[in-house]
Design an enzyme around this catalytic site. Sequence first.
Site, PDB file in Angstrom:
ATOM      1  N   HIS A 179      38.032 -56.151 -60.505  1.00 27.51           N
ATOM      2  CA  HIS A 179      36.932 -55.515 -61.702  1.00 27.51           C
ATOM      3  C   HIS A 179      37.719 -54.208 -62.643  1.00 27.51           C
ATOM      4  O   HIS A 179      38.027 -54.248 -63.600  1.00 27.51           O
ATOM      5  CB  HIS A 179      36.290 -54.697 -60.541  1.00 27.51           C
ATOM      6  CG  HIS A 179      35.838 -53.208 -61.578  1.00 27.51           C
ATOM      7  ND1 HIS A 179      34.146 -53.845 -62.715  1.00 27.51           N
ATOM      8  CD2 HIS A 179      35.731 -51.821 -61.447  1.00 27.51           C
ATOM      9  CE1 HIS A 179      34.329 -53.085 -63.420  1.00 27.51           C
ATOM     10  NE2 HIS A 179      34.730 -51.882 -62.525  1.00 27.51           N
ATOM     11  N   ASP A 180      39.326 -54.236 -61.326  1.00 25.07           N
ATOM     12  CA  ASP A 180      40.442 -53.364 -62.022  1.00 25.07           C
ATOM     13  C   ASP A 180      41.030 -53.645 -63.210  1.00 25.07           C
ATOM     14  O   ASP A 180      41.533 -53.409 -64.032  1.00 25.07           O
ATOM     15  CB  ASP A 180      41.357 -52.213 -61.165  1.00 25.07           C
ATOM     16  CG  ASP A 180      41.435 -50.893 -60.437  1.00 25.07           C
ATOM     17  OD1 ASP A 180      40.144 -50.680 -61.161  1.00 25.07           O
ATOM     18  OD2 ASP A 180      41.673 -50.684 -59.883  1.00 25.07           O
ATOM     19  N   ARG A 235      36.721 -43.182 -51.167  1.00 20.78           N
ATOM     20  CA  ARG A 235      37.966 -43.779 -52.124  1.00 20.78           C
ATOM     21  C   ARG A 235      38.243 -44.787 -51.148  1.00 20.78           C
ATOM     22  O   ARG A 235      38.253 -46.260 -52.646  1.00 20.78           O
ATOM     23  CB  ARG A 235      38.588 -42.570 -52.410  1.00 20.78           C
ATOM     24  CG  ARG A 235      39.719 -43.249 -53.782  1.00 20.78           C
ATOM     25  CD  ARG A 235      39.010 -43.729 -55.115  1.00 20.78           C
ATOM     26  NE  ARG A 235      40.425 -43.700 -56.049  1.00 20.78           N
ATOM     27  CZ  ARG A 235      40.229 -44.036 -57.177  1.00 20.78           C
ATOM     28  NH1 ARG A 235      38.896 -45.009 -57.691  1.00 20.78           N
ATOM     29  NH2 ARG A 235      40.879 -44.640 -58.050  1.00 20.78           N
ATOM     30  N   ASP A 245      35.642 -60.892 -61.108  1.00 20.66           N
ATOM     31  CA  ASP A 245      35.150 -59.416 -60.539  1.00 20.66           C
ATOM     32  C   ASP A 245      34.122 -60.100 -59.755  1.00 20.66           C
ATOM     33  O   ASP A 245      33.756 -59.748 -60.223  1.00 20.66           O
ATOM     34  CB  ASP A 245      35.168 -58.689 -61.526  1.00 20.66           C
ATOM     35  CG  ASP A 245      34.308 -57.253 -61.614  1.00 20.66           C
ATOM     36  OD1 ASP A 245      33.967 -57.343 -60.212  1.00 20.66           O
ATOM     37  OD2 ASP A 245      33.959 -56.728 -62.710  1.00 20.66           O
ATOM     38  N   SER A 268      32.840 -50.844 -66.837  1.00 21.85           N
ATOM     39  CA  SER A 268      32.535 -50.351 -65.246  1.00 21.85           C
ATOM     40  C   SER A 268      31.371 -49.458 -65.785  1.00 21.85           C
ATOM     41  O   SER A 268      30.561 -49.678 -66.508  1.00 21.85           O
ATOM     42  CB  SER A 268      33.491 -49.973 -64.537  1.00 21.85           C
ATOM     43  OG  SER A 268      33.488 -50.003 -63.400  1.00 21.85           O
TER      44      SER A 268
END
Lengths: 371, 371
Positions: free
Chosen positions: B351-352, B217, B318, B147
């Site tokens: 993405h994580d 967040r 992602d 990232s």
Amino acid sequence: MAPAGSSPVYHLPHPLPLDSGQALEGAQIAYETYGTLAEDASNAVLVCHALTGDQYLASPHPITGKPGWWERMVGPGKPIDTDRHFVICANVIGSCMGSSGPASLGPDGQPYAMRFPVITIRDMVRGLVALLDGLGIERLHAVVGGSMGGMQALSLAANWPERAARVLVIASTARHSAQNIAFHEVGRQAIMADPAWAAGDYYAGDARPDNGLAVARMAAHITYLSEAGLTEKFGRRLQDREAKGFGFDADFQVESYLRYQGSGFTRRFDANSYLYITRAMDYFDLAEEFGTEEHGGKLANAFAGTEARFCIVSFDTDWLYPTSESRHVVHALNAAGAKVSFVELSAPHGHDSFLLEHDQLDRVVKGFVEQ
Amino acid sequence: MAPAGSSPVYHLPHPLPLDSGQALEGAQIAYETYGTLAEDASNAVLVCHALTGDQYLASPHPITGKPGWWERMVGPGKPIDTDRHFVICANVIGSCMGSSGPASLGPDGQPYAMRFPVITIRDMVRGLVALLDGLGIERLHAVVGGSMGGMQALSLAANWPERAARVLVIASTARHSAQNIAFHEVGRQAIMADPAWAAGDYYAGDARPDNGLAVARMAAHITYLSEAGLTEKFGRRLQDREAKGFGFDADFQVESYLRYQGSGFTRRFDANSYLYITRAMDYFDLAEEFGTEEHGGKLANAFAGTEARFCIVSFDTDWLYPTSESRHVVHALNAAGAKVSFVELSAPHGHDSFLLEHDQLDRVVKGFVEQ
């Protein structure tokens, strides 16, 4: 905000029963009509609006002064032809443009605020059906809706199958996904985090939760556009400057655009209505609406025995309600033996494509409504 | 928040020059190391952290008490093997875990707050290079990052090509897209809309912009997960209840999860740091960093003459930094004649995925770092 408005208002003669078990007393629905109702009331087309839409379908918005939100689609000689059809668009229950919502006065003469009952998509449609009763329309020539409007069209077809001969659903879904709920939850938290929200009781004061509502709108707005559309429209271009500003002003055009979208929205929309309507959308799951006990939670059962014709339209770049969700509806309709056509249109602009210029969409709408 | 921290701190001997033209006086960098540096300093691996990460790569976080963020990847016998390598992870400039950032004291003894200079990814890397100088490491065995960490790895390879023999970039991009910028802008606006933000000067008071930071967040967190991953993890399941509550509590598990993510984050992160680091990411465009005048804005020129080996890894789900962005980097590296391998891994979690269990990722990382 929450203006008296120039629209005709229908006062429901009976309390409106709600899915929560409550009933809404003294409910009213503001609406606009275009064209002339035939003597046998056979030419009515109901257009259902989206989350932040309203009844100003094909006439100027009284607050923004902008043209109606689907003026390109509805009017004399247009795909939904008001020379032939009597077109109705009503502000949904829970909204803020003249229909009963959290900004309306409750029985005690004070604004409902968060005392307004939590509503569902089916409750909105119940209000629309009451309006049709009031207008003397037994069976619609067609019900048409994009996005949340499509949810209403599906709910009407499933719950009041005798009330519409044609059902046109554009860029919509039969259920809100975890990701859909997540984005709405961000918006709700942004509003409720704004001290000016004051637990919803802001109507009497000077401050409104405009900051929170603007953030909610910004987050949602990203989901209405495709990644490629954003890149084409803005890319990494800077706003009114030659070089990065090394600060926190809107350096990039996309930032400036989002801020403008956010602040403009607060002029015409009520934050509590945003909470209630997003909640209704998140609750929407047409298969579940019918009870898992009775029908096994199958979407097809929602449409059992329907005689309506259906047309389902999706856009290939819509990632909010992607084509797979439309296919899911089509498969259920097929399983129910319904007459259904389905088209995925190509468009660069994502979910918002249903509101934009699109010749193919025009042809699909015209062809289906006039068939 | 902004704790003294237990990490060693490197005090830069000279002012740190910044892309804005300013310089940061008295800058310091907090870092952690794992393993032992070889006598010839040839076995150092620099791991760069992501937006909300920190130097606690493979050791417990002092605030949350949780294991290091990549403990599964870094340690004795692990893919990045601390029995063989000396692994460094440093808190980036602008962050809040001991390195200089907006919460640090400025020359006047007061917290910088918004007087901290706006920084770039290259400025962060400039700080890391200064740390390498301080540690006596001329050339890294490898620089690794996922990232925003991948952006730093690419920037180091482009700007200090002699400093790393291997460059491993996971789930990253060489430029922030309009959509990437848009999501960050929503987060910044959420923070700046919080009255407790107080134009950044909240350090002395009792109130912090936790509500705004939590919303930021939450919005970002949605982008870290795939739609399918969210559906698999939460679907439309309800949280601790049998039926919808017809209220505004967290009815759905996904709502509850997001609220938890948002509020937990505020315990360990500084809102102003979130503003500065997202700004740096939005400014990141490695092709442009080299000036359109000099190199025609071509990414390949950023890597001209590089002798490093590159490995680029993306995940098929992602949507924050999709595979197409990794391909764009690979094409540029190919055009520059660099040695590059590329793999798109399949993973359900978006993405994580780079932070989660993934055997194939482990093998790719181990294979590349040990080659």
